[in-house]
Design an enzyme around this catalytic site. Structure first.
Site, PDB file in Angstrom:
ATOM      1  N   GLU A   1      -7.644  -2.414   4.396  1.00 38.27           N
ATOM      2  CA  GLU A   1      -7.590  -1.204   3.577  1.00 38.27           C
ATOM      3  C   GLU A   1      -8.260  -1.510   2.227  1.00 38.27           C
ATOM      4  OE1 GLU A   1      -3.777  -0.020   1.905  1.00 38.27           O
ATOM      5  OE2 GLU A   1      -4.367   2.071   1.994  1.00 38.27           O
TER       6      GLU A   1
ATOM      7  N   GLY B   1       3.888   2.971  -0.310  1.00 40.43           N
ATOM      8  CA  GLY B   1       3.158   1.893  -0.967  1.00 40.43           C
ATOM      9  C   GLY B   1       2.457   1.031   0.053  1.00 40.43           C
ATOM     10  N   SER B   2       2.247  -0.223  -0.310  1.00 40.95           N
ATOM     11  CA  SER B   2       1.439  -1.101   0.544  1.00 40.95           C
ATOM     12  C   SER B   2       2.250  -1.604   1.736  1.00 40.95           C
ATOM     13  CB  SER B   2       0.954  -2.285  -0.288  1.00 40.95           C
ATOM     14  OG  SER B   2       2.071  -2.988  -0.791  1.00 40.95           O
TER      15      SER B   2
ATOM     16  N   GLU C   1       5.952   4.914   4.119  1.00 40.02           N
ATOM     17  CA  GLU C   1       4.627   5.553   4.131  1.00 40.02           C
ATOM     18  C   GLU C   1       3.665   4.512   3.597  1.00 40.02           C
ATOM     19  OE1 GLU C   1       3.966   8.583   5.260  1.00 40.02           O
ATOM     20  OE2 GLU C   1       6.035   9.215   5.577  1.00 40.02           O
ATOM     21  N   LEU C   2       2.915   3.874   4.483  1.00 42.55           N
ATOM     22  CA  LEU C   2       2.144   2.698   4.082  1.00 42.55           C
ATOM     23  C   LEU C   2       0.638   2.993   4.076  1.00 42.55           C
ATOM     24  CD1 LEU C   2       4.272   0.124   6.109  1.00 42.55           C
ATOM     25  CD2 LEU C   2       4.657   0.996   3.792  1.00 42.55           C
TER      26      LEU C   2
ATOM     27  N   LYS D   1      12.597   4.724  -8.448  1.00 46.61           N
ATOM     28  CA  LYS D   1      11.856   3.689  -9.166  1.00 46.61           C
ATOM     29  C   LYS D   1      10.369   3.955  -8.958  1.00 46.61           C
ATOM     30  CE  LYS D   1       9.708   0.013  -8.754  1.00 46.61           C
ATOM     31  NZ  LYS D   1       8.652   0.087  -9.770  1.00 46.61           N
TER      32      LYS D   1
ATOM     33  N   CYS E   1      -4.162   7.050   0.356  1.00 47.60           N
ATOM     34  CA  CYS E   1      -3.886   6.303   1.586  1.00 47.60           C
ATOM     35  C   CYS E   1      -4.732   6.841   2.734  1.00 47.60           C
ATOM     36  CB  CYS E   1      -2.409   6.386   1.912  1.00 47.60           C
ATOM     37  SG  CYS E   1      -1.763   8.014   1.658  1.00 47.60           S
TER      38      CYS E   1
HETATM   39  P1  NAP Z   1       2.728  -1.223  -3.905  1.00 48.85           P
HETATM   40  O1  NAP Z   1       2.164  -2.304  -4.706  1.00 48.85           O
HETATM   41  O2  NAP Z   1       3.260  -1.548  -2.554  1.00 48.85           O
HETATM   42  O3  NAP Z   1       3.869  -0.547  -4.809  1.00 48.85           O
HETATM   43  C1  NAP Z   1       4.561   0.604  -4.410  1.00 48.85           C
HETATM   44  C2  NAP Z   1       5.915   0.625  -5.104  1.00 48.85           C
HETATM   45  O4  NAP Z   1       6.721  -0.456  -4.633  1.00 48.85           O
HETATM   46  C3  NAP Z   1       5.832   0.460  -6.618  1.00 48.85           C
HETATM   47  O5  NAP Z   1       6.831   1.233  -7.230  1.00 48.85           O
HETATM   48  C4  NAP Z   1       6.127  -1.026  -6.772  1.00 48.85           C
HETATM   49  O6  NAP Z   1       6.571  -1.363  -8.054  1.00 48.85           O
HETATM   50  C5  NAP Z   1       7.207  -1.196  -5.740  1.00 48.85           C
HETATM   51  N1  NAP Z   1       7.440  -2.582  -5.319  1.00 48.85           N
HETATM   52  C6  NAP Z   1       6.602  -3.640  -5.431  1.00 48.85           C
HETATM   53  N2  NAP Z   1       7.207  -4.747  -4.947  1.00 48.85           N
HETATM   54  C7  NAP Z   1       8.448  -4.378  -4.530  1.00 48.85           C
HETATM   55  C8  NAP Z   1       9.538  -5.065  -3.935  1.00 48.85           C
HETATM   56  N3  NAP Z   1       9.493  -6.357  -3.675  1.00 48.85           N
HETATM   57  N4  NAP Z   1      10.659  -4.350  -3.615  1.00 48.85           N
HETATM   58  C9  NAP Z   1      10.731  -3.023  -3.851  1.00 48.85           C
HETATM   59  N5  NAP Z   1       9.709  -2.321  -4.446  1.00 48.85           N
HETATM   60  C10 NAP Z   1       8.589  -2.987  -4.755  1.00 48.85           C
HETATM   61  O7  NAP Z   1       1.682  -0.039  -3.692  1.00 48.85           O
HETATM   62  P2  NAP Z   1       0.720   0.649  -4.768  1.00 48.85           P
HETATM   63  O8  NAP Z   1      -0.334  -0.336  -5.127  1.00 48.85           O
HETATM   64  O9  NAP Z   1       1.503   1.302  -5.837  1.00 48.85           O
HETATM   65  O10 NAP Z   1       0.092   1.820  -3.873  1.00 48.85           O
HETATM   66  C11 NAP Z   1      -0.983   1.603  -3.027  1.00 48.85           C
HETATM   67  C12 NAP Z   1      -0.566   1.515  -1.581  1.00 48.85           C
HETATM   68  O11 NAP Z   1       0.228   2.638  -1.246  1.00 48.85           O
HETATM   69  C13 NAP Z   1      -1.743   1.564  -0.626  1.00 48.85           C
HETATM   70  O12 NAP Z   1      -1.557   0.611   0.395  1.00 48.85           O
HETATM   71  C14 NAP Z   1      -1.684   2.969  -0.059  1.00 48.85           C
HETATM   72  O13 NAP Z   1      -2.272   3.134   1.189  1.00 48.85           O
HETATM   73  C15 NAP Z   1      -0.229   3.212  -0.026  1.00 48.85           C
HETATM   74  N6  NAP Z   1       0.047   4.655  -0.025  1.00 48.85           N
HETATM   75  C16 NAP Z   1       0.515   5.222   1.129  1.00 48.85           C
HETATM   76  C17 NAP Z   1       0.752   6.580   1.168  1.00 48.85           C
HETATM   77  C18 NAP Z   1       1.277   7.248   2.408  1.00 48.85           C
HETATM   78  O14 NAP Z   1       1.738   8.382   2.295  1.00 48.85           O
HETATM   79  N7  NAP Z   1       1.245   6.619   3.549  1.00 48.85           N
HETATM   80  C19 NAP Z   1       0.504   7.357   0.039  1.00 48.85           C
HETATM   81  C20 NAP Z   1       0.022   6.733  -1.114  1.00 48.85           C
HETATM   82  C21 NAP Z   1      -0.188   5.376  -1.133  1.00 48.85           C
HETATM   83  P3  NAP Z   1       5.504  -1.903  -9.139  1.00 48.85           P
HETATM   84  O15 NAP Z   1       4.558  -0.793  -9.373  1.00 48.85           O
HETATM   85  O16 NAP Z   1       6.358  -2.227 -10.281  1.00 48.85           O
HETATM   86  O17 NAP Z   1       4.845  -3.102  -8.523  1.00 48.85           O
END
Ligand code: NAP
Length: 494
Positions: free
Chosen positions: A395, A247-248, A267-268, A194, A301
């Site tokens: 962040e 993700g977050s 991976e947050l 997804k 990130c």
């Molecule tokens: P996000 O809002 O947490 O979304 C990530 C993914 O999770 C998306 O596919 C999102 O779908 C999905 N999601 C949202 N709510 C969910 C739920 N309740 N259950 C299951 N899945 C759900 O993060 P983002 O804004 O896309 O990315 C930014 C964040 O990612 C930042 O905090 C960044 O630091 C982190 N990040 C970490 C790394 C690492 O390797 N550590 C790498 C890149 C990014 P939708 O898009 O449909 O909401």
């Protein structure tokens, strides 16, 4: 938006606009299926609708997991076959690199230069995963050393974990999907992916290429739609053995709380500190730090967010940092000259603009940038910040950086560690002793010496401690998470 209540002409125009763009459903069991409901995917600079993608129902997600489970049970591809699909996928990504780069630029707003780099990195990620597919082994267990185990022989072998639920973020729509899908396929797992709703088109194209590369039906499945509820359906399904999420932190915590006994890799986020010690190469430090604070509009990130500079070199460092920053070209991500494109949405840019305003009201000084036009935020350097300001302690995920002076290395290490996150940190120094102290004392998953916190090679172990997550990516390390150890004991003294 739905045209409910509007005139027939408006509805017709909206309908025509809808039909003008491509529409994608779900990839389940090796076939594309139409979706009953769709949502738009926008160009992040022009705002135009690029395509519409499906909004999966609980039933769609269930069928995708069914297909993955069936493929896992019925197929037993050899490591050689798995490596061959992955290598072929790498070749196809290389052949379509321009197209994928442009797609990333359009749906993520990532400057074309970087989008092409991302596509190149995905070639590498698939290639490394193909190599690792051939090295999955295990170990002999010296079982006879245990009292009562004489006459026995044992080994532990690595077996695929099963169905992998992969949930990816918007900021690397290709390579962060590759970091989940490639090792899972290398391991012999099957996948339900997804992708982020802001950037699903690159993942859809990748799935087409995986299929073209010969990945059998059911091994890779894709559903799209809002994280809540579509991601929730996937996490709540009892059948995936592993949820791999990038993700977050907020969503990561929810996933962990809801995933029961599944294995979870998270991976947050991060709030990356970078130290410029008094003996550093200042030209190198300023160049690397400015670029890695602002490229991808700071939406990595491991983007540089907090810089700590030893006081005697503060002024010459700032002069260099400001100079490199002023040379960055801000604007249209599809223009090959652009270094800094828009953030993922105007709302996100407004959020950070608010953080900057709050910091300034509390005494911070803007050395460069600070202005916003739509989703474009100028590369922003903030001075005179304090630890409790949001721009320092949270962040930002935006093209902003704070610079704080320090006197002693102890102080710098303390400042750097003063965060709930722990993904990567950087230090610039010409002293081996300083570098080794940093390596030992910085509480992060990675410490980068003489480059910024944003350095990553796709084959290295990559992941965080503390609030930055659980587990490691990088194909060799992800394979550990995506396989199980099965112990086999022979009783030879029957
Ligand atoms: P996000 O809002 O947490 O979304 C990530 C993914 O999770 C998306 O596919 C999102 O779908 C999905 N999601 C949202 N709510 C969910 C739920 N309740 N259950 C299951 N899945 C759900 O993060 P983002 O804004 O896309 O990315 C930014 C964040 O990612 C930042 O905090 C960044 O630091 C982190 N990040 C970490 C790394 C690492 O390797 N550590 C790498 C890149 C990014 P939708 O898009 O449909 O909401």
């Amino acid at each position: 938006m739905a045209a409910s209540g509007g005139s027939a002409e408006a509805r017709a125009a909206a309908q025509a606009a809808t039909e003008a763009v491509p529409e994608y459903g779900f990839f389940i069991g090796g076939r594309w299926e139409a979706a009953a409901e769709t949502m738009p995917v926008k160009h992040k600079y022009t705002g135009e609708t690029l395509a519409r993608v499906g909004v999966a129902s609980r039933e769609d997600v269930r069928r995708a997991v069914d297909a993955a489970e069936r493929a896992f049970r019925e197929q037993r591809p050899s490591p050689r076959e798995r490596a061959a699909w992955l290598l072929r996928t790498a070749e196809l990504i290389e052949a379509h690199r321009e197209e994928l780069g442009r797609l990333i630029a359009r749906e993520a707003g990532k400057p074309l230069k970087e989008a092409l780099t991302e596509a190149g990195r995905a070639v590498n990620t698939f290639t490394v995963a193909a190599e690792e597919a051939k090295r999955i082994a295990g170990e002999l267990v010296p079982i006879e050393a245990d009292p009562g185990s004489e006459g026995r022989f044992a080994f532990a072998m690595r077996v695929p974990i099963g169905v992998v639920a992969a949930i990816s973020p918007f900021n690397f729509p290709l390579n962060l999907v590759a970091h989940k899908v490639a090792p899972a396929l290398a391991a012999g797992d099957t996948v339900v992916l997804k992708p982020a709703s802001a950037t699903p088109l690159t993942a859809i194209r990748l799935v087409e290429l995986l299929s073209e590369a010969g990945v059998p039906a059911g091994r890779i499945n894709l559903v799209t739609g809002p994280g809540s509820p579509v991601g929730d359906y996937l996490v709540a399904d009892p059948r995936p053995a592993l949820v791999t999420f990038t993700g977050s932190a907020a969503v990561g915590e929810q996933i962990k709380a809801r995933s029961g006994l599944k294995r979870v890799t998270l991976e947050l986020g991060n709030n990356s500190p970078n130290i410029v010690h008094g003996d550093a190469d200042l030209d190198l430090a300023a160049d690397r730090l400015a670029r890695q604070a602002f490229l991808s509009a700071g939406q990595k990130c491991i983007s540089v967010q907090r810089i700590y500079v030893q006081r005697p070199v503060l002024e010459p460092f700032l002069e260099r940092l400001e100079r490199v920053t002023s040379q960055l070209v801000v604007g249209d991500p599809e223009d090959p000259a652009t270094d800094v494109g828009p953030m993922i949405s105007e709302r996100e840019a407004e959020r950070v603009e608010g953080w900057i305003r709050e910091a300034v009201e509390a005494g911070a000084r803007v050395l460069a940038g600070g202005r916003r036009r739509g989703a474009l935020l100028e590369p922003t350097i903030l001075l005179d910040v304090t630890p409790e300001m949001k721009v320092v302690c949270m962040e930002a995920f935006a093209p902003i950086v704070t610079v704080t002076p320090y006197d002693t290395l102890d102080e710098a290490l303390r400042y750097a560690n003063d965060t709930p996150y722990g993904l990567q940190a950087g230090i610039f120094t010409s002293s081996l002793e300083v570098a080794m102290r940093a390596a030992r004392e910085l509480e992060f998953g990675g410490v980068i010496v003489n480059d910024s916190s944003a350095y990553r090679a796709d084959l290295m172990p990559y992941g965080g401690v503390k609030g930055s997550g659980i587990g490691r990516e990088g194909p060799r390390y992800a394979l550990q998470e995506m396989t199980e150890l099965r112990t086999v004991v022979f009783n030879l003294a029957k």
